[in-house]
Design an enzyme around this catalytic site. Structure first.
Site, PDB file in Angstrom:
ATOM      1  CB  SER A 192      -1.021  -0.055   1.183  1.00 26.63           C
ATOM      2  OG  SER A 192      -2.020   0.915   1.293  1.00 26.63           O
ATOM      3  CD  GLU A 313      -5.505  -4.066  -3.958  1.00 28.63           C
ATOM      4  OE1 GLU A 313      -5.479  -3.652  -2.906  1.00 28.63           O
ATOM      5  OE2 GLU A 313      -4.347  -4.724  -4.246  1.00 28.63           O
ATOM      6  CG  HIS A 414      -5.603  -2.080   0.295  1.00 28.54           C
ATOM      7  ND1 HIS A 414      -4.835  -2.251  -0.855  1.00 28.54           N
ATOM      8  CD2 HIS A 414      -5.458  -1.548   1.153  1.00 28.54           C
ATOM      9  CE1 HIS A 414      -4.026  -1.448  -0.397  1.00 28.54           C
ATOM     10  NE2 HIS A 414      -4.041  -0.851   0.837  1.00 28.54           N
TER      11      HIS A 414
END
Length: 509
Positions: A192, A313, A414
């Site tokens: 990320s 995600e 995610h």
């Protein structure tokens, strides 16, 4: 009861812990002086060698930050501006050859997170054969606020956090041999925001020679902003703080700065869908130009790269009602308009054309697909397409989800790959991931991922025993590893994405 592990390095003598199976651990090692007071928004300075033995058995404070249920810090974690420390896990020292080194940059939207999160316990990766280093760096307004335009003569840096990371990587180069690591085989990896820092480092002149390989998990590679936008963010923060001069900035408490940054952090995605308030800044120095553009042209540092995203995600952002990755039609329209503005030479599809490309997807899920692709998958493909001509590049997509996560329609969301890479499945006390089973399958997948990641860090292909070989990505076959119960290599996995958005859009810049 753990045994003592001692390392004698140029930076000092450090006493850590000896864990079961020969793994050794040191925590809370200072790599820089405190950036508080006069050091705020200025380049961090290397810590001098310790004058005596250092007890390195506890994590250092986390950087000042707000709270989010998505990022769980240990309950007793203090926060402090004096947070620039690192932690090391090292495998059994009985081998003749120094181990490859993996330096982790945590995620958290550039505003949350710390190296002390239970998810990032390096013991399993060390058992797989790597020396693991996790670092704290300045985050939020203290780490990613560019004040150089507002106060041009104060010695501020546009990218305080990036400077911290570069300093930590230099510390690793100078000292990691004392901990069993090979300074010539350093891999920087992150997820990320941490993945975004990795792709940014791949284009930073100051990072040249500090690492030989890179891994970027779910990198928002295009979320790096220019100086004009950064100046606007600085104005917003100053307004929230109610200060107009440097004296006021110096006098502001960390909690006041965090409160101001959280207000700006919440406002920006609503004003500018698909963007975030705090991120690396194109400053003409550490970040000469947009990293996604540099990498797409094949002009990043010529180091091998492993890069990829997760299949679902956006589901976490939708579940948490987070504005960071908008999924409704109005915000998607604005994201597409922004893409058109950034790329005026291209014929970017309309929303109707884009929706048609997601044929067979439930209407409420179309926005998640579009947001996922604009926010993560498309920038990842830009990087893979360009960098594969510069250095060997491997592309993946993480598709695995446990029965519970499938039932909840969270899927491979995610950050869901993190516990597999780190071997920390179930590290969070209230984790419901395995409520309906799937633990053994997950452990097998995690073991394979660690084997692949460490094999890559050691200098080979990211392959694992009894699993399909993972060929490098190129612009002909476009081989992608789909990580599931049984890994499989899929040629041109993103063909439909390219067809729906157009080859030119996915051939940035």
């Amino acid at each position: 009861m753990t045994d003592t592990a001692t390392a004698t390095a140029p930076a000092g003598v450090f006493h850590g812990d000896g864990l079961a199976g020969g793994v050794r651990r040191w925590r809370g090692i200072r790599y820089a002086l405190s950036p508080a007071g006069e050091g705020r928004w200025r380049p961090s300075e290397a810590a001098p060698p310790a004058s005596g033995p250092v007890e390195a058995r506890a994590f250092g404070p986390a950087a000042p930050q707000g709270h989010t249920p998505a990022v769980k810090l240990p309950a007793d974690t203090p926060t402090d501006e004096d947070c620039l420390t690192l932690n090391i896990w090292s495998p059994d020292a009985s081998g003749d050859r120094a181990a490859p080194v993996m330096v982790w940059l945590h995620g958290g939207a550039y505003i949350f997170g710390a190296s002390s999160q239970a998810m990032y316990d390096g013991e399993a990766l060390a058992r797989a054969g790597a020396v693991v280093v996790t670092i704290n760096y300045r985050i939020g307004a203290l780490g990613f606020l560019d004040l150089t335009r507002v106060f041009p003569d104060e010695g501020f840096t546009a990218n305080p956090a990036l400077g911290d990371i570069l300093l930590a990587l230099r510390w690793v180069q100078d000292n990691i041999a004392a901990f069993g690591g090979d300074p010539h085989r350093v891999t920087v990896f992150g997820e990320s925001a941490g993945g975004g820092l990795v792709t940014t480092l791949l284009t930073s002149p100051a990072a040249e020679g500090l690492f030989w390989r890179a891994i970027a998990e779910s990198s928002p590679a295009s979320s790096v902003y220019d100086a004009d936008r950064a100046a606007g963010i600085a104005d917003r923060v100053l307004t929230e703080l109610g200060v107009t001069d440097v004296a006021g900035l110096r006098a502001a408490t960390p909690s006041a700065i965090v409160a101001a940054q959280m207000a700006v952090f919440a406002a920006i995605p609503t004003a500018e869908p698909g963007t975030i308030a705090f991120a690396p800044v194109i400053d003409g120095d550490l970040v000469p130009e947009a990293p996604a553009a540099v990498l797409a042209r094949g002009e990043g540092h010529p180091v091998p790269l492993l890069i990829g995203t997760n299949r679902d995600e956006a589901s976490l952002f939708r579940m948490m009602k987070s504005p960071l990755l908008p999924v409704d039609d109005a915000d998607i329209d604005r994201m597409i308009a922004d893409l058109s503005h950034e790329r005026p030479e291209l014929e970017v599809p309309t929303r109707a054309e884009v929706h048609a490309a997601y044929e067979g997807v439930r209407h409420h899920a179309i926005g998640m697909g579009i947001a996922r692709d604009i926010g993560f998958r498309m920038p990842t493909i830009w990087v893979a397409e360009g960098h594969s001509g510069r250095a060997p590049t491997w592309l993946y997509r993480f598709d695995h989800a446990t029965p519970m996560l499938k039932l909840l329609r969270i899927g491979a969301t995610h950050g869901s790959e993190l516990a597999y890479v780190w071997g920390t499945l179930g590290a969070n006390a209230h984790d419901i991931t395995f409520r309906l089973g799937g633990r053994r399958d997950a452990e097998r997948i995690g073991g394979r991922m660690r084997e692949r990641w460490v094999a890559f860090a050691a200098g080979g292909s990211p392959d694992a025993a009894d699993a399909e070989a993972w060929p490098p990505y190129d612009t002909v076959e476009r081989a992608t590893l789909v990580i599931e119960s049984v890994d499989r290599v899929v040629p041109d996995l993103d063909q439909k994405l390219r067809e729906s958005w157009g080859d030119e859009v996915l051939a940035f810049p």
